[in-house]
Design a protein around this motif. Sequence first.
Motif: not given
Length: 364
Positions: A165-171, A199-205, A249-252, A261-264
Amino acid sequence: MLAWTIYISFLGAVGLLLLPKGSVAAARILALLTAIAGFAIALTAFLHHRTGEMLTITRVPWIPSLGIEYHLAADGISLTLVLLTGIIAITGILFSWDIEERTKEFFAFFLLLIGAVYGVFLSYDLFLLFVFYEIVIIPKYFLITGWGSTRKDYGAMKLALYSFIGSAMVLVGLIAAYVVAGSKSMALGDLAGFAFSPYFQMWEFPLVFVGFAILAGMWPFHTWAPTGHVAAPTAVSMLLAGVVMKLGAYGCLRVAMTLFPHGLDPWGFSLIGLSSWRDVFALLAVIGIVYGALVAMVQQDFKFVIGYSSVSHMGFILLGLMTLNQIGISGAIIQMFSHGILAGLLFATVGRMVYDRTHTRELV
């Protein structure tokens, strides 16, 4: 030379499978020598690394039509975690020395897992990183179902499902970033240099961050960790807590926070006191710290104690990342290394010292 940490591990796995049936002693020695060779390469690279240097290991076209490369690189962060992997690999094999059932198959899966972990930490092309990330899931599932104990099938399946499930979200997140950036490259540096819209980063992050954070044991997606640790054999518990949780954690840090970065940034409004994804994930990290510690305190099974305490410790890592400053992020990386060593040794103590002598993990 660093690329050989991956190749040696995979070659060692193949070599083990080619050994004659019943070659228990040879399988143990081959696995140990393979792990020592990988650690020696990692230690040499770590000692010769200069602060702030990004070392390009290899970069060749892989799927040119899609802009995908076989690109391996390393900096101080990845080298620290590669060194940790080498240490856990050696100790895991030593603490599995008494495995008699399908010994060569056990060590082959173990080395395959180690090689894939090395690959994740050294990949600079995100498609390559994702491939290695997925390879990790396969051997850890079979190691638990084949050599595990307490509710091993349940623990292995739960771990695999959460990972998928996590991998699917990342993909989904990586494909979206690749398409928006022009479908020219999957290199981390190229995508990080592209100006994605806020805007893209806000949901992508949050999509990519949560996808990786699931493997890091972030509350409330942590429940795979205690059951997986308890079900796994000693060496695999050491790997899960020592390095596999660090992959998340490394992937995060390496992917989600680097690309988006603007997703934060603040949302521009407040919801129950939370005004950004930084606030949300910092709160979840704090809940994980407190929850994991409190639940660990009431466990009777020694492995569950370590499993829930690992959830708590990983919360400190995620909280450090959410500080968004050098001290906090450096502390998170140090905590990754220290927790990897401590959790690995604690699981080794329970599996090879406490259980082998008392034949129970119950504290009372």
